[in-house]
Design a protein around this motif. Structure first.
Motif, short mmCIF file in Angstrom:
data_model
loop_
_atom_site.label_atom_id
_atom_site.label_comp_id
_atom_site.label_asym_id
_atom_site.label_seq_id
_atom_site.Cartn_x
_atom_site.Cartn_y
_atom_site.Cartn_z
N TYR A 1 26.43 4.32 -13.33
CA TYR A 1 25.03 4.77 -13.36
C TYR A 1 24.12 3.78 -14.07
O TYR A 1 24.56 2.99 -14.90
CB TYR A 1 24.94 6.11 -14.11
CG TYR A 1 25.65 7.26 -13.44
CD1 TYR A 1 25.34 7.62 -12.13
CD2 TYR A 1 26.63 7.98 -14.11
CE1 TYR A 1 25.98 8.68 -11.51
CE2 TYR A 1 27.27 9.06 -13.49
CZ TYR A 1 26.94 9.39 -12.19
OH TYR A 1 27.57 10.44 -11.59
N HIS B 1 35.33 18.45 -18.70
CA HIS B 1 34.32 17.57 -18.14
C HIS B 1 33.11 18.38 -17.68
O HIS B 1 33.07 18.89 -16.56
CB HIS B 1 34.87 16.73 -16.99
CG HIS B 1 33.96 15.60 -16.65
ND1 HIS B 1 34.11 14.33 -17.17
CD2 HIS B 1 32.84 15.55 -15.90
CE1 HIS B 1 33.13 13.56 -16.73
NE2 HIS B 1 32.34 14.28 -15.96
N HIS C 1 33.41 7.63 -17.13
CA HIS C 1 33.18 7.61 -15.69
C HIS C 1 33.15 6.11 -15.38
O HIS C 1 32.21 5.41 -15.73
CB HIS C 1 31.86 8.28 -15.35
CG HIS C 1 31.52 8.28 -13.89
ND1 HIS C 1 30.70 9.22 -13.32
CD2 HIS C 1 31.87 7.44 -12.89
CE1 HIS C 1 30.57 8.96 -12.02
NE2 HIS C 1 31.28 7.87 -11.74
N HIS D 1 37.19 12.52 -14.10
CA HIS D 1 37.20 12.86 -12.66
C HIS D 1 37.83 11.75 -11.82
O HIS D 1 37.19 11.14 -10.95
CB HIS D 1 35.81 13.24 -12.13
CG HIS D 1 34.67 12.38 -12.61
ND1 HIS D 1 34.62 11.02 -12.40
CD2 HIS D 1 33.54 12.69 -13.28
CE1 HIS D 1 33.50 10.55 -12.92
NE2 HIS D 1 32.83 11.54 -13.47
N CYS E 1 30.08 11.29 -18.91
CA CYS E 1 29.52 10.28 -17.99
C CYS E 1 28.40 9.46 -18.64
O CYS E 1 27.53 8.92 -17.94
CB CYS E 1 29.01 10.91 -16.71
SG CYS E 1 30.27 11.81 -15.80
ZN LIG Z 1 30.82 11.33 -13.91
#
Ligand SMILES: [Zn+2]
Length: 493
Positions: free
Chosen positions: A189, A66, A217, A247, A95
């Motif tokens: 995001y 990652h 993510h 994560h 991500c």
């Molecule tokens: Zn992330």
């Protein structure tokens, strides 16, 4: 026999999780050519470089599954902060933010990549990376946020039109055809957070068609973690492809201790026949672009009280400091400090560190059999980055294996090597085996230690003595040799 390098008297931990064995290991060209017990002495030419491991551990080079190193491979091709940890390969494009696809000259909006592309697709990016001669290997994911920004713009909250969706589908397909391992999202995001699940499924199908994976993510890692896990599993089940949960964490104090509920969902999916794996970083703080975590009109006070500034071009004097510390000095609230930074010129380029994770949750994560290690390091060396950028792999070995004894050393190495290579399609890597690529790390399990801290984060670890990338010595007794033998790899090839 002909060999370029022989490591004698090593304790070999082969990456599969099997118990350690003593062996001499020979390397010729870019491959491991012999792994023999100490009695069966390898006779080699006088010109062979012989290293006495003296009982230290020889393992496959670690794989950082990652990373946000898409730009770093070009800005810092020596990749010292990864090599010094024993990493020989990275997965980039996580991500939902990737170097590809790109419009020439347009800086990728997240700030995570940080280079001006001279390419448009993975073939173009690969040729630029190859020319930079990076120290480590890399494998690419193609990112949803990046392609959505390119096709719809960064600010569009609507669904894509059929034409826009087709354009995004084509980006996934092209990346897969050019050797990417899969498709990544960052649904927490902007702009990914505005996508419906069906949009993600449609794009994941394109990766599935070429055997790729879905790395995510997730949409929420706090109050709605469990719903987000359900969504990730639903996407994998519907689009019919493996899922990598990035994560994995249960963020925010009120959610601590709930990681087991999330892992139970993963286990249920696996029991049903799905292929789900995860990664974790060994720290109780996360890090990322601050503007993504706060609504300027409604600052989350609890989060504001738990953040520290990593990179802050608007107020460089804030770097390395907690917002609460600055606030008490100025007689204001942490929320006010965060608001001032976010609304200042260049405030959107702030990277922060958030103390949001429970120590016990990290240990529970590390015990899960499908859990890999990934740093999530953000390679901005100008500020005071999260120490995970320099310390992740040695920290697992020192703190969680040696001190806390959460997992055995062999198991920790497996989660950094074979498990990772099998998931991300790095063929003939991740195992110390005859015929495999010679990506190797030699370390002392009694002394290996991360030295990077929040106050002094740009410190290379100790106890990692030799790193070999594609047969060439890239790190020798703590010294970077600069050989630059890393390769951009193609998925399952
Ligand atoms: Zn992330």
């Amino acid at each position: 026999m002909a060999a370029d390098l022989v490591v004698r008297n090593a304790v070999v931990i082969d990456g599969t999780g099997a118990d350690r064995t003593e062996a001499d290991v020979a390397v010729d060209g870019d491959r491991i050519t012999a792994v023999v017990p100490p009695g069966a002495r390898l006779d080699v030419d006088v010109s062979t470089n012989e290293i006495d491991a003296a009982g230290r551990v020889l393992a496959p080079g670690f794989v950082d599954v990652h990373t946000h190193d898409d730009g770093a491979l070009l800005r810092h091709p020596g990749m010292e902060f990864k090599l010094a940890q024993g990493c020989t390969s990275l997965v980039i494009g996580n991500c939902g933010f990737s170097s590809i696809p790109a419009a020439r000259g347009e800086i990728e909006p997240s700030g995570l990549i940080g280079v001006e592309p001279t390419w448009t697709d993975l073939d173009g990016y690969r040729s630029v990376v190859d020319a930079a001669k990076p120290a480590v290997n890399s494998m690419a994911l193609v990112g949803h946020n990046t392609m959505r920004s390119l096709e719809l713009g960064e600010r569009e909250k609507r669904e894509p039109t059929p034409v826009e969706l087709d354009a995004m589908r084509a980006h996934v397909r092209t990346a897969m055809e050019q050797g990417a391992c899969g498709f990544s999202t960052g649904l927490i995001y902007r702009p990914g957070r505005w996508s419906q699940t069906d949009e993600v499924i449609e794009l994941a199908r394109e990766a599935a068609a070429l055997g790729g994976i879905y790395a995510t993510h997730m949409r929420n890692e706090g109050d709605r973690l469990l719903e987000a896990v359900d969504e990730a599993i639903h996407i994998g089940r519907t689009a019919e492809l493996p899922v990598q949960i990035s994560h994995h964490k249960s963020a925010g104090k009120r959610n601590w201790g709930r990681i087991g509920l999330s892992l139970a969902k993963v286990d249920a999916a696996i029991a049903e026949g799905m292929d789900v794996t995860l990664d974790v970083y060994p720290y109780t703080a996360g890090s990322g672009p601050m503007a993504q975590y706060f609504d300027v009109d409604d600052i989350d006070a609890e989060l504001a009280e738990n953040i520290r500034f990593a990179t802050c071009p608007a107020f460089p004097e804030y770097e390395g400091r907690m917002a609460v510390g600055i606030a008490s000095e100025l007689g204001e609230t942490a929320s006010a400090v965060v608001h001032r930074v976010l609304t200042a010129p260049k405030g959107d380029r702030t990277l922060c560190i958030q103390f949001i994770i429970d120590e016990a949750d990290i240990e529970e994560n590390l015990r899960h059999p499908k859990m890999m290690v990934g740093s999530d390091g953000i390679p901005d060396l100008k500020g005071q980055p999260h120490p995970r950028l320099f310390g992740t792999f040695p920290r697992v070995l020192a703190h969680y294996v040696r001190e806390r004894q959460v997992i055995k050393l062999e198991d920790a190495v497996r989660r950094m090597t074979s498990l990772s290579c099998d998931r991300f399609g790095l063929v003939d890597r991740g195992r110390v085996v005859e015929g495999g690529f010679a990506d190797l790390v030699l370390f002392d399990p009694a002394t290996v230690l991360d030295t990077a801290t929040y106050d002094d984060p740009k410190q290379e670890p100790v106890g990692i003595d030799l790193v070999v990338v594609n047969g060439a010595i890239a790190l020798d007794q703590g010294q970077h040799t600069g050989v630059g033998t890393g390769r951009m790899l193609r998925y399952q090839a």
